[in-house]
Design an enzyme around this catalytic site. Structure first.
Site, PDB file in Angstrom:
ATOM      1  N   LYS A  13      32.518  11.309   7.059  1.00 28.48           N
ATOM      2  CA  LYS A  13      32.303  10.709   8.388  1.00 28.48           C
ATOM      3  C   LYS A  13      31.378  11.578   9.229  1.00 28.48           C
ATOM      4  O   LYS A  13      30.414  11.102   9.825  1.00 28.48           O
ATOM      5  CB  LYS A  13      33.645  10.535   9.129  1.00 28.48           C
ATOM      6  CG  LYS A  13      34.671   9.696   8.386  1.00 28.48           C
ATOM      7  CD  LYS A  13      35.957   9.558   9.176  1.00 28.48           C
ATOM      8  CE  LYS A  13      36.732  10.843   9.432  1.00 28.48           C
ATOM      9  NZ  LYS A  13      37.241  11.485   8.198  1.00 28.48           N
ATOM     10  N   ARG A  88      42.099   6.083  14.642  1.00 26.35           N
ATOM     11  CA  ARG A  88      42.818   6.421  13.411  1.00 26.35           C
ATOM     12  C   ARG A  88      44.068   5.596  13.262  1.00 26.35           C
ATOM     13  O   ARG A  88      44.743   5.687  12.240  1.00 26.35           O
ATOM     14  CB  ARG A  88      43.255   7.888  13.479  1.00 26.35           C
ATOM     15  CG  ARG A  88      42.303   8.846  12.838  1.00 26.35           C
ATOM     16  CD  ARG A  88      42.871  10.217  13.048  1.00 26.35           C
ATOM     17  NE  ARG A  88      42.466  11.125  12.031  1.00 26.35           N
ATOM     18  CZ  ARG A  88      41.340  11.822  12.079  1.00 26.35           C
ATOM     19  NH1 ARG A  88      40.493  11.650  13.057  1.00 26.35           N
ATOM     20  NH2 ARG A  88      41.066  12.677  11.131  1.00 26.35           N
ATOM     21  N   ARG A 127      33.785  23.124   1.900  1.00 23.38           N
ATOM     22  CA  ARG A 127      33.105  22.844   3.177  1.00 23.38           C
ATOM     23  C   ARG A 127      32.996  24.098   4.046  1.00 23.38           C
ATOM     24  O   ARG A 127      33.946  24.862   4.190  1.00 23.38           O
ATOM     25  CB  ARG A 127      33.863  21.773   3.952  1.00 23.38           C
ATOM     26  CG  ARG A 127      33.317  21.613   5.371  1.00 23.38           C
ATOM     27  CD  ARG A 127      33.786  20.385   6.050  1.00 23.38           C
ATOM     28  NE  ARG A 127      35.218  20.356   6.255  1.00 23.38           N
ATOM     29  CZ  ARG A 127      35.849  19.332   6.799  1.00 23.38           C
ATOM     30  NH1 ARG A 127      35.184  18.251   7.160  1.00 23.38           N
ATOM     31  NH2 ARG A 127      37.154  19.384   6.954  1.00 23.38           N
ATOM     32  N   ARG A 160      37.400  25.626   8.058  1.00 17.39           N
ATOM     33  CA  ARG A 160      38.423  25.136   8.980  1.00 17.39           C
ATOM     34  C   ARG A 160      39.824  25.503   8.498  1.00 17.39           C
ATOM     35  O   ARG A 160      40.112  25.444   7.311  1.00 17.39           O
ATOM     36  CB  ARG A 160      38.310  23.602   9.109  1.00 17.39           C
ATOM     37  CG  ARG A 160      37.294  23.185  10.133  1.00 17.39           C
ATOM     38  CD  ARG A 160      36.982  21.705  10.143  1.00 17.39           C
ATOM     39  NE  ARG A 160      38.108  20.807  10.050  1.00 17.39           N
ATOM     40  CZ  ARG A 160      37.987  19.471  10.098  1.00 17.39           C
ATOM     41  NH1 ARG A 160      36.797  18.913  10.254  1.00 17.39           N
ATOM     42  NH2 ARG A 160      39.050  18.710  10.001  1.00 17.39           N
ATOM     43  N   ARG A 171      47.046  15.638   5.501  1.00 16.58           N
ATOM     44  CA  ARG A 171      46.042  14.818   6.216  1.00 16.58           C
ATOM     45  C   ARG A 171      45.718  13.567   5.413  1.00 16.58           C
ATOM     46  O   ARG A 171      45.562  12.482   5.978  1.00 16.58           O
ATOM     47  CB  ARG A 171      44.776  15.649   6.470  1.00 16.58           C
ATOM     48  CG  ARG A 171      44.956  16.694   7.561  1.00 16.58           C
ATOM     49  CD  ARG A 171      43.902  17.791   7.490  1.00 16.58           C
ATOM     50  NE  ARG A 171      42.559  17.316   7.617  1.00 16.58           N
ATOM     51  CZ  ARG A 171      41.490  17.946   7.123  1.00 16.58           C
ATOM     52  NH1 ARG A 171      41.629  19.093   6.469  1.00 16.58           N
ATOM     53  NH2 ARG A 171      40.296  17.439   7.277  1.00 16.58           N
TER      54      ARG A 171
HETATM   55  P1  AP5 Z   1      32.549  15.699   6.191  1.00 16.18           P
HETATM   56  O1  AP5 Z   1      31.368  14.895   6.602  1.00 16.18           O
HETATM   57  O2  AP5 Z   1      32.847  16.965   6.920  1.00 16.18           O
HETATM   58  O3  AP5 Z   1      33.834  14.758   6.082  1.00 16.18           O
HETATM   59  P2  AP5 Z   1      34.733  14.129   7.230  1.00 16.18           P
HETATM   60  O4  AP5 Z   1      35.051  12.721   6.810  1.00 16.18           O
HETATM   61  O5  AP5 Z   1      34.126  14.306   8.563  1.00 16.18           O
HETATM   62  O6  AP5 Z   1      36.038  15.006   7.037  1.00 16.18           O
HETATM   63  P3  AP5 Z   1      37.002  15.687   8.128  1.00 16.18           P
HETATM   64  O7  AP5 Z   1      37.819  16.692   7.384  1.00 16.18           O
HETATM   65  O8  AP5 Z   1      36.236  16.158   9.314  1.00 16.18           O
HETATM   66  O9  AP5 Z   1      37.867  14.460   8.532  1.00 16.18           O
HETATM   67  P4  AP5 Z   1      39.222  14.452   9.264  1.00 16.18           P
HETATM   68  O10 AP5 Z   1      39.315  13.036   9.647  1.00 16.18           O
HETATM   69  O11 AP5 Z   1      40.348  14.977   8.485  1.00 16.18           O
HETATM   70  O12 AP5 Z   1      39.047  15.550  10.424  1.00 16.18           O
HETATM   71  P5  AP5 Z   1      38.757  15.434  11.992  1.00 16.18           P
HETATM   72  O13 AP5 Z   1      37.952  16.587  12.369  1.00 16.18           O
HETATM   73  O14 AP5 Z   1      38.284  14.074  12.342  1.00 16.18           O
HETATM   74  O15 AP5 Z   1      32.356  16.066   4.630  1.00 16.18           O
HETATM   75  C1  AP5 Z   1      33.292  16.925   3.993  1.00 16.18           C
HETATM   76  C2  AP5 Z   1      32.538  17.864   3.035  1.00 16.18           C
HETATM   77  O16 AP5 Z   1      31.924  17.084   2.007  1.00 16.18           O
HETATM   78  C3  AP5 Z   1      31.390  18.638   3.697  1.00 16.18           C
HETATM   79  O17 AP5 Z   1      31.345  19.897   3.086  1.00 16.18           O
HETATM   80  C4  AP5 Z   1      30.126  17.817   3.361  1.00 16.18           C
HETATM   81  O18 AP5 Z   1      28.971  18.637   3.273  1.00 16.18           O
HETATM   82  C5  AP5 Z   1      30.500  17.216   2.003  1.00 16.18           C
HETATM   83  N1  AP5 Z   1      29.975  15.864   1.809  1.00 16.18           N
HETATM   84  C6  AP5 Z   1      29.916  14.856   2.727  1.00 16.18           C
HETATM   85  N2  AP5 Z   1      29.412  13.733   2.179  1.00 16.18           N
HETATM   86  C7  AP5 Z   1      29.153  14.046   0.870  1.00 16.18           C
HETATM   87  C8  AP5 Z   1      28.619  13.289  -0.225  1.00 16.18           C
HETATM   88  N3  AP5 Z   1      28.259  11.992  -0.079  1.00 16.18           N
HETATM   89  N4  AP5 Z   1      28.493  13.928  -1.423  1.00 16.18           N
HETATM   90  C9  AP5 Z   1      28.864  15.242  -1.580  1.00 16.18           C
HETATM   91  N5  AP5 Z   1      29.360  16.006  -0.573  1.00 16.18           N
HETATM   92  C10 AP5 Z   1      29.514  15.404   0.637  1.00 16.18           C
HETATM   93  O19 AP5 Z   1      40.222  15.594  12.587  1.00 16.18           O
HETATM   94  C11 AP5 Z   1      40.899  16.807  12.491  1.00 16.18           C
HETATM   95  C12 AP5 Z   1      42.271  16.706  13.161  1.00 16.18           C
HETATM   96  O20 AP5 Z   1      42.118  16.397  14.563  1.00 16.18           O
HETATM   97  C13 AP5 Z   1      43.191  15.605  12.637  1.00 16.18           C
HETATM   98  O21 AP5 Z   1      43.895  16.025  11.465  1.00 16.18           O
HETATM   99  C14 AP5 Z   1      44.105  15.403  13.834  1.00 16.18           C
HETATM  100  O22 AP5 Z   1      45.062  16.441  13.934  1.00 16.18           O
HETATM  101  C15 AP5 Z   1      43.144  15.538  15.003  1.00 16.18           C
HETATM  102  N6  AP5 Z   1      42.543  14.240  15.366  1.00 16.18           N
HETATM  103  C16 AP5 Z   1      41.218  13.894  15.262  1.00 16.18           C
HETATM  104  N7  AP5 Z   1      41.013  12.631  15.648  1.00 16.18           N
HETATM  105  C17 AP5 Z   1      42.241  12.133  15.983  1.00 16.18           C
HETATM  106  C18 AP5 Z   1      42.678  10.871  16.421  1.00 16.18           C
HETATM  107  N8  AP5 Z   1      41.836   9.833  16.575  1.00 16.18           N
HETATM  108  N9  AP5 Z   1      44.017  10.713  16.682  1.00 16.18           N
HETATM  109  C19 AP5 Z   1      44.867  11.747  16.543  1.00 16.18           C
HETATM  110  N10 AP5 Z   1      44.534  12.968  16.101  1.00 16.18           N
HETATM  111  C20 AP5 Z   1      43.205  13.170  15.816  1.00 16.18           C
HETATM  112 MG    MG Z   2      34.619  15.424  10.291  1.00 18.52          MG
END
Ligand code: AP5
Ligand code: MG
Length: 224
Positions: A13, A88, A127, A160, A171
């Site tokens: 994402k 989410r 990552r 992270r 997660r």
């Molecule tokens: P990356 O692009 O970083 O993936 P991502 O989908 O953004 O993964 P996240 O871990 O950020 O998602 P998340 O939803 O768990 O975390 P968030 O920060 O939103 O890619 C991952 C890796 O793969 C990278 O190294 C990249 O280079 C590589 N990659 C990407 N695409 C690739 C491809 N096509 N091929 C190969 N490699 C690739 O949330 C964190 C926390 O915040 C949550 O757990 C929760 O506690 C809180 N939170 C956030 N939003 C909410 C909400 N709406 N409600 C409640 N709590 C929330």
């Molecule tokens: Mg992310």
């Protein structure tokens, strides 16, 4: 045009939202990034968010919805937004529709990035993230030009806390539980597009542009 990127942790994402922001001028609104910023700032919101994030649990809805409302109020009224990590849950999706409707706006496309669990785990374990602005890298799949340094702004890269294996499992489990009602919600609206997020980064980007009906050139949207 407003877009939502749905997908499991590690589905790409953030990576895809960055590309949409860089190449097409989208405003990238990532609730995870906003929470991490609050944690770094040491605010009350940051302390609260950290207590959920470190366990891989979701921050309470009223806090998250309030944060998105506040961010939307500050956005340029002409900004086109890519939502990353929000909504989410079904209740967050409904709140977003209400917030946008009050501005005379709506969600135009919702993209679900499908990636299998073994690939998610491999991506998250490799990552590295930019400490300044959250740009994403991967040791094997998307390495920075200089090890440990962000290509975009030269900031230090870090891993992270919630990418530890036991938190990743939690997660992913939370994602699998909450995605079902979201698929039903956006499916009923006719805006949901599922794509194969296991393809390489540029291929996923091209597919998002085609299924989302996003113009590739011409007049790019104005940033916030
Ligand atoms: P990356 O692009 O970083 O993936 P991502 O989908 O953004 O993964 P996240 O871990 O950020 O998602 P998340 O939803 O768990 O975390 P968030 O920060 O939103 O890619 C991952 C890796 O793969 C990278 O190294 C990249 O280079 C590589 N990659 C990407 N695409 C690739 C491809 N096509 N091929 C190969 N490699 C690739 O949330 C964190 C926390 O915040 C949550 O757990 C929760 O506690 C809180 N939170 C956030 N939003 C909410 C909400 N709406 N409600 C409640 N709590 C929330
Ligand atoms: Mg992310």
């Amino acid at each position: 045009m407003h877009l939502i990127l749905l997908g499991a942790p590690g589905s790409g994402k953030g990576t895809q939202a960055e590309l949409l922001a860089k190449r097409l001028g989208y405003t990238h609104l990532a609730t995870g990034d906003l929470f991490r910023e609050a944690v770094r700032g040491g605010s009350e919101l940051g302390r609260l968010a950290q207590s959920y994030m470190e366990r891989g649990a979701l921050v309470p809805d009223e806090v998250t919805i309030g944060l998105v409302r506040e961010r939307l109020e500050r956005a340029n009224p002409t900004a086109q937004i890519v939502f990353d990590g929000y909504p989410r849950k079904w209740v967050q999706a409904r709140a977003l529709d209400e917030l946008l409707a009050s501005r005379g706006e709506k969600i135009d496309a919702v993209i679900l990035l499908n990636v299998s669990t073994p690939i998610l785990v491999e991506r998250l374990s490799g990552r590295w993230v930019c400490r300044a602005q959250g740009h994403n890298y991967h040791l094997a799949f998307h390495p920075p030009r200089v090890a440990g340094v962000c290509d975009v702004d030269g900031a230090e890269l870090y891993q992270r806390d919630d990418d530890r294996p036991e938190v990743v499992q939690r997660r992913i489990a939370v994602f699998l539980r909450e995605i079902v009602p979201l698929i039903a919600y956006y499916g009923a609206q006719g805006v949901l597009h599922e794509i194969d997020g296991a393809q390489e980064i540029e291929a996923v980007h091209r597919q998002i542009l085609s299924v989302g009906g996003i113009p590739k050139a011409g007049s790019p949207p104005r940033p916030a």
